[in-house]
Design an enzyme around this catalytic site. Sequence first.
Site, PDB file in Angstrom:
ATOM      1  N   HIS A 299       0.856  -1.193   0.000  1.00  0.00           N
ATOM      2  CA  HIS A 299       0.000   0.000   0.000  1.00  0.00           C
ATOM      3  C   HIS A 299       0.891   1.242   0.000  1.00  0.00           C
ATOM      4  O   HIS A 299       1.959   1.243   0.603  1.00  0.00           O
ATOM      5  CB  HIS A 299      -0.897   0.014   1.256  1.00  0.00           C
ATOM      6  CG  HIS A 299      -2.087   0.897   1.130  1.00  0.00           C
ATOM      7  ND1 HIS A 299      -2.026   2.242   1.366  1.00  0.00           N
ATOM      8  CD2 HIS A 299      -3.352   0.631   0.747  1.00  0.00           C
ATOM      9  CE1 HIS A 299      -3.224   2.767   1.170  1.00  0.00           C
ATOM     10  NE2 HIS A 299      -4.046   1.822   0.777  1.00  0.00           N
ATOM     11  N   ASP A 356      -7.942  -5.414  -0.060  1.00  0.00           N
ATOM     12  CA  ASP A 356      -8.396  -6.318  -1.133  1.00  0.00           C
ATOM     13  C   ASP A 356      -8.020  -7.773  -0.907  1.00  0.00           C
ATOM     14  O   ASP A 356      -8.455  -8.641  -1.664  1.00  0.00           O
ATOM     15  CB  ASP A 356      -7.814  -5.837  -2.467  1.00  0.00           C
ATOM     16  CG  ASP A 356      -8.404  -4.491  -2.873  1.00  0.00           C
ATOM     17  OD1 ASP A 356      -7.625  -3.551  -3.153  1.00  0.00           O
ATOM     18  OD2 ASP A 356      -9.639  -4.378  -2.880  1.00  0.00           O
TER      19      ASP A 356
HETATM   20  C1  SDX Z   1      -6.297  -0.081  -2.903  1.00  0.00           C
HETATM   21  O1  SDX Z   1      -4.422   4.442  -2.037  1.00  0.00           O
HETATM   22  C2  SDX Z   1      -5.421   3.843  -1.402  1.00  0.00           C
HETATM   23  O2  SDX Z   1      -5.797   4.227  -0.346  1.00  0.00           O
HETATM   24  C3  SDX Z   1      -6.041   2.646  -2.161  1.00  0.00           C
HETATM   25  C4  SDX Z   1      -7.030   1.801  -1.370  1.00  0.00           C
HETATM   26  C5  SDX Z   1      -8.319   2.554  -1.098  1.00  0.00           C
HETATM   27  O3  SDX Z   1      -9.025   2.193  -0.165  1.00  0.00           O
HETATM   28  O4  SDX Z   1      -8.675   3.434  -1.935  1.00  0.00           O
HETATM   29  O5  SDX Z   1      -6.456   1.392  -0.147  1.00  0.00           O
HETATM   30  C6  SDX Z   1      -7.444   0.554  -2.164  1.00  0.00           C
HETATM   31  O6  SDX Z   1      -6.093   0.239  -4.056  1.00  0.00           O
HETATM   32  C7  SDX Z   1      -5.394  -1.045  -2.185  1.00  0.00           C
HETATM   33  C8  SDX Z   1      -4.179  -1.519  -3.058  1.00  0.00           C
HETATM   34  C9  SDX Z   1      -4.658  -2.635  -3.981  1.00  0.00           C
HETATM   35  N1  SDX Z   1      -3.613  -3.007  -4.947  1.00  0.00           N
HETATM   36  C10 SDX Z   1      -2.930  -4.185  -4.846  1.00  0.00           C
HETATM   37  O7  SDX Z   1      -3.099  -5.013  -3.958  1.00  0.00           O
HETATM   38  C11 SDX Z   1      -1.960  -4.447  -5.993  1.00  0.00           C
HETATM   39  C12 SDX Z   1      -0.622  -4.969  -5.439  1.00  0.00           C
HETATM   40  N2  SDX Z   1       0.030  -3.902  -4.728  1.00  0.00           N
HETATM   41  C13 SDX Z   1       1.037  -3.121  -5.435  1.00  0.00           C
HETATM   42  O8  SDX Z   1       0.907  -3.036  -6.798  1.00  0.00           O
HETATM   43  C14 SDX Z   1       1.486  -1.865  -4.681  1.00  0.00           C
HETATM   44  O9  SDX Z   1       1.775  -2.254  -3.403  1.00  0.00           O
HETATM   45  C15 SDX Z   1       0.544  -0.663  -4.648  1.00  0.00           C
HETATM   46  C16 SDX Z   1       0.047  -0.291  -6.003  1.00  0.00           C
HETATM   47  C17 SDX Z   1      -0.621  -0.917  -3.750  1.00  0.00           C
HETATM   48  C18 SDX Z   1       1.343   0.514  -4.071  1.00  0.00           C
HETATM   49  O10 SDX Z   1       2.309   0.846  -5.019  1.00  0.00           O
HETATM   50  P1  SDX Z   1       3.486   1.904  -4.685  1.00  0.00           P
HETATM   51  O11 SDX Z   1       3.180   2.658  -3.446  1.00  0.00           O
HETATM   52  O12 SDX Z   1       3.736   2.674  -5.935  1.00  0.00           O
HETATM   53  O13 SDX Z   1       4.703   0.992  -4.312  1.00  0.00           O
HETATM   54  P2  SDX Z   1       5.777   0.449  -5.380  1.00  0.00           P
HETATM   55  O14 SDX Z   1       5.049  -0.200  -6.519  1.00  0.00           O
HETATM   56  O15 SDX Z   1       6.763   1.520  -5.671  1.00  0.00           O
HETATM   57  O16 SDX Z   1       6.481  -0.723  -4.516  1.00  0.00           O
HETATM   58  C19 SDX Z   1       7.526  -0.415  -3.573  1.00  0.00           C
HETATM   59  C20 SDX Z   1       8.404  -1.668  -3.538  1.00  0.00           C
HETATM   60  C21 SDX Z   1       8.866  -2.107  -4.927  1.00  0.00           C
HETATM   61  O17 SDX Z   1      10.069  -2.859  -4.770  1.00  0.00           O
HETATM   62  P3  SDX Z   1      11.526  -2.041  -4.911  1.00  0.00           P
HETATM   63  O18 SDX Z   1      11.427  -1.168  -6.119  1.00  0.00           O
HETATM   64  O19 SDX Z   1      11.673  -1.294  -3.600  1.00  0.00           O
HETATM   65  O20 SDX Z   1      12.520  -3.162  -5.058  1.00  0.00           O
HETATM   66  O21 SDX Z   1       7.616  -2.768  -3.034  1.00  0.00           O
HETATM   67  C22 SDX Z   1       7.468  -3.765  -4.033  1.00  0.00           C
HETATM   68  C23 SDX Z   1       7.809  -3.094  -5.357  1.00  0.00           C
HETATM   69  O22 SDX Z   1       8.298  -4.050  -6.285  1.00  0.00           O
HETATM   70  N3  SDX Z   1       6.039  -4.188  -4.006  1.00  0.00           N
HETATM   71  C24 SDX Z   1       5.618  -5.435  -4.174  1.00  0.00           C
HETATM   72  C25 SDX Z   1       4.205  -5.371  -4.023  1.00  0.00           C
HETATM   73  N4  SDX Z   1       3.835  -4.106  -3.777  1.00  0.00           N
HETATM   74  C26 SDX Z   1       4.977  -3.369  -3.767  1.00  0.00           C
HETATM   75  N5  SDX Z   1       6.281  -6.595  -4.430  1.00  0.00           N
HETATM   76  C27 SDX Z   1       5.511  -7.706  -4.553  1.00  0.00           C
HETATM   77  N6  SDX Z   1       4.161  -7.725  -4.419  1.00  0.00           N
HETATM   78  C28 SDX Z   1       3.475  -6.587  -4.161  1.00  0.00           C
HETATM   79  N7  SDX Z   1       2.146  -6.594  -4.040  1.00  0.00           N
END
Ligand code: SDX
Length: 421
Positions: A299, A356
């Site tokens: 998140h 989720d």
């Molecule tokens: C919702 O914003 C809100 O409030 C949203 C929400 C709401 O109520 O409105 O809470 C609802 O959308 C919840 C999120 C649902 N999405 C997912 O579950 C999809 C999987 N999650 C990711 O795609 C990610 O965690 C996000 C999109 C939720 C957040 O993305 P960010 O903040 O841009 O983080 P990032 O992609 O830059 O990740 C940071 C690091 C990265 O690794 P490094 O570059 O540091 O090596 O964490 C890793 C990412 O690769 N990472 C994950 C991961 N999420 C982040 N690695 C594996 N699996 C994951 N799910």
Amino acid sequence: MTTAKLNLNGNDYEFSVVTGSEGEVGIDIKSLRSASGAITLDPGYGNTGSCESAITFIDGEEGILRYRGYPIEELAEQSTFEEVMHLLIYGHLPNASELQSFEGKLQEQAHVHEDVKQLIDGFPANAHPMAVINALVAALPGFESDASDDEQDIIRLIARVKTLAAWAYRRSAGLPYVASAPGLSYSADFMHMMFGSQGAKPSVSPEVESAINKLLILHADHEQNCSTSTVRMVGSSGATLYAAIAAGIGALSGPLHGGANQAVIEMLDMIDKDGGDHDKYMAMAKDKSSGFRLMGFGHRVYKNFDPRARILKRSADSVLEALGVNDPMLNIAKQLEQVALSDSHFVDRRLYPNVDFYSGIIYRALNIPTEMFTVMFVLGRVPGWIAHWREMRLDPTTRIHRPRQIYTGSTKRSVERLSER
Ligand code: SDX
């Protein structure tokens, strides 16, 4: 700490600082460009506040979520969705007469113009319900016969989106539409229109009504997330409430946002069919080149457990038990969570289950099809989107949202003749 100082190219600039009611600090840079010629650059807006808001507070470090100061844990256990909708939009929990009036207006306005059925019938049965609900909300004003003001539009939209969501499902299942039944709660009426029969006495069990009520409350608002910021952006141009909410639905549909609840179940199903090989999928989740992510994890704000995920994990156990449902997906999800929370990739990046991760397991137990999961998120989030749209529209300082950019393309050049290209 009342000002922030910046030195740029040898010049000193000073900016005022805004401190919120929970101690959050924002540097007010409204004068930055006119004073220095420079702008800030913050792709993804991770460090940028777009507004001041009194609706929802999130503390990502502590895993705190409050609607208008009330902890989500208390609202989820003690309130109805109608009370929470009133709280988010109008700023206070309704007293008995306010609640009765609000519920009455929602029930009066739940009917949808008969011609809307032709619009829904025009979609192929296999159209994704998110595409259908998006189009229907955008089209709704075209079916309103009389003029209405913003406050009336708010009631109409909340009341009608429930009907449209249920009818989007009925269309996909090739079932006849069921009209809203008087005297039911918002949650019970929705499930009656989803799974009931026209003219038959509604038969939504208290367990199902309670589960839907809690799910809708947990999804009702989450401050400046992608879809809510979209609603504010579109609303800032003076576009109608319907246009802004339709834009929010589009933003929510993405798998990184609200679409994740469908993606989680599809991921768990894929893992289950692959022999439950967690290690293989954990390795993929840690390998960026795989393009695979552990859906329902991570998140932008929460660097601790999403409080909604905690509540939903407990609810998954209690709802499935109450309904006598035994879904292997729940155990697969719990095992995956356990593996992830002990893996350094997730621990180091403070990746926890989000809203989720468990919600889809409860939707399945309620016989809601996977493709309807994000529509359920829409139903919950509509009052939050409306609350932010209304807060922005009532704020006299609101300006049209128009971010700047840093241009990195070609500098000035002349058009070459075709023979010279
Ligand atoms: C919702 O914003 C809100 O409030 C949203 C929400 C709401 O109520 O409105 O809470 C609802 O959308 C919840 C999120 C649902 N999405 C997912 O579950 C999809 C999987 N999650 C990711 O795609 C990610 O965690 C996000 C999109 C939720 C957040 O993305 P960010 O903040 O841009 O983080 P990032 O992609 O830059 O990740 C940071 C690091 C990265 O690794 P490094 O570059 O540091 O090596 O964490 C890793 C990412 O690769 N990472 C994950 C991961 N999420 C982040 N690695 C594996 N699996 C994951 N799910």
